[in-house]
Design a protein around this motif. Sequence first.
Motif, PDB file in Angstrom:
ATOM      1  N   HIS A 128       0.847  -1.191   0.000  1.00 22.44           N
ATOM      2  CA  HIS A 128       0.000   0.000   0.000  1.00 22.44           C
ATOM      3  C   HIS A 128       0.888   1.249   0.000  1.00 22.44           C
ATOM      4  CE1 HIS A 128      -2.650   3.080   1.834  1.00 22.44           C
ATOM      5  NE2 HIS A 128      -3.614   2.448   1.176  1.00 22.44           N
TER       6      HIS A 128
ATOM      7  N   VAL B  66      -5.056  -1.168  -2.155  1.00 22.91           N
ATOM      8  CA  VAL B  66      -5.526   0.200  -2.398  1.00 22.91           C
ATOM      9  C   VAL B  66      -6.020   0.872  -1.121  1.00 22.91           C
ATOM     10  CG1 VAL B  66      -7.205   1.607  -3.665  1.00 22.91           C
ATOM     11  CG2 VAL B  66      -6.110  -0.355  -4.780  1.00 22.91           C
ATOM     12  N   ASP B  67      -6.816   0.173  -0.327  1.00 22.04           N
ATOM     13  CA  ASP B  67      -7.516   0.822   0.781  1.00 22.04           C
ATOM     14  C   ASP B  67      -6.894   0.589   2.151  1.00 22.04           C
ATOM     15  OD1 ASP B  67      -9.437   1.807  -0.980  1.00 22.04           O
ATOM     16  OD2 ASP B  67     -10.588  -0.052  -0.886  1.00 22.04           O
TER      17      ASP B  67
ATOM     18  N   LYS C 254      -8.833  -4.206  -2.972  1.00 20.60           N
ATOM     19  CA  LYS C 254      -9.533  -3.008  -2.496  1.00 20.60           C
ATOM     20  C   LYS C 254     -10.870  -3.403  -1.887  1.00 20.60           C
ATOM     21  CE  LYS C 254     -11.366  -1.982  -7.130  1.00 20.60           C
ATOM     22  NZ  LYS C 254     -11.449  -0.944  -8.181  1.00 20.60           N
TER      23      LYS C 254
ATOM     24  N   SER D 284     -10.661  -6.821   1.272  1.00 17.37           N
ATOM     25  CA  SER D 284      -9.216  -6.893   1.064  1.00 17.37           C
ATOM     26  C   SER D 284      -8.436  -6.870   2.369  1.00 17.37           C
ATOM     27  CB  SER D 284      -8.757  -5.730   0.175  1.00 17.37           C
ATOM     28  OG  SER D 284      -8.947  -4.480   0.840  1.00 17.37           O
TER      29      SER D 284
END
Length: 554
Positions: free
Chosen positions: A383, A412-413, A453, A457
Amino acid sequence: MAQQALKLEQDKLCCSICLDLMKDPATIPCGHSYCLNCIKKYWGEENQKEINSCPQCRQTFRPRPNLVRNTVLADLVEEKRKVRPQAAPGDPDSVKCGDVACDFCTDRKLKAVKSCLQCLVSYCEQHLRPHFNIAALKKHKLVEPSNKLEDSVCPLHSEVMKIFCRTDQSCICYLCLMDEHKGHETLSAAAEMSNKQKDLETSQEKVQQRIQERQKEVKKLQQVVEDINQSADKAVRDSEKIFTDVKQQIRSRQKSEVNKVNELQERLEQEIKELRRRTTVLEELSQTKDHIQFLQSYCSLSRLSEAADLTHINVQSLTFNQDAEGTVSELREKLQDVLSEEWTQVPPIGTDMDVLVPQAEPKTREQFLEYVCPLSLDTKTSHTWVRVENNLRAYYYHINYTTNYGHPDKFVDWPQILCRESLTGRCYWEVEWKPEGSWNGFIAVSYKEIKRKGEESVFGNNKKSWALQCCNEGYEFRHDCIRTPVFGPISSRVGAYLDYSAGILSFYGISDNIMTLLHRVQTTFARPLCPGFGLYDKTSAEFLDFFAKDYQSD
């Protein structure tokens, strides 16, 4: 009758020492005749006792007589030698390939019927007769014909070996007892053979038992193969149905859009061709029977779903293209779920057959360290807020922007990262959290295809990952959105042990080289597992490098 008479007459011309027709016959004073070399050799052996006697009548002679060739007898022997019968092609007594030849036969070698361990000679039926008639020879040990009689002779003393030395585990002669093997534990070769035969019987029983066990294991493996085939067939059937639905949706949407935008037909032709090419790929993949080929081809299906719009026309056409891509993306996720559910029903098999022979879990840290595996962090998955040092250490670094550009494998998150290695078999690794006063993060294992994401995830928020949250206030285990409190001594160093074939994943707290079990998972893993981190609140985590030259255990 004629043959018997010929044989009887021929026997009178045979040397009673070598039992063959005499060569250079010599007659001694008592009237008996022998081969000149045979009687000289016989008397040479008797010289140690200072006796010169006849081998047949035992009459002694002092001094030793001068021996000369008996020419009359020699001529008779030569005539008999010329008319000596030859072996017929089908004679059962003739020597064939693989037979042991009689050592006493000269002109015509006959097949040996016995070998003498005392004489170290093999005899045919005719030359064996003295061993049944002469009292001294009756005591000799006769065995089946052998070409390896010389192996029974001591290479140092040229004596027959009849003793076994347990100290040196070797066969020896009686003279060896006085020299090289003096004071050793010995017994007769016959007694040792009897003992070894008992051991051999025990070994044979164990081998037979092992064969039976392996046969049972083979049956289990056959059942596993059958389960794999059934699961694969069901997965293929399910995937074909899904592809059929997707195909119908694409075709229906395609016709609808073409009817609505006839004025754009010329500009849409190129895009329709592309859609048909995708349909062909879907049709070919739907006919695939080999599940391995299906999975390997799956990546290309994923790339097709990400293909960019070629024509860049109006909103309606773009919406259709996006819907098609969304349908294919949805298809990919459904297939992953189907495969996960189906293949987890089949027990995995390690190359060393661990599924049949489960291994005991290590108890001490030294035992765990025997299964240490080298790991390295994969920066393609990290990330934006996760920074990597030396492939082993990762730390949380918050920045103001959250856009995650770069490789599609990146998380992503959530601030997470995976390793490059995919683990099977038995593996062990350790993670150290910093700073010592405050840390918060996850030590996890996951399938590589975990989502990148969304809420699913997060390590432990899905069926594809198992995670232990570690902080300076306690532990919590997570899997498939289920959270389980874990109680144990707080430690900044945590060990993870994986027995892939047995379906075991264990986490241990480590303090002063003492292992404390925190949590153990018993399940069935469908695919290889990748270790990983989840990092929060300025925490850093590091894999301990047991392979470094300067590493020293606590």
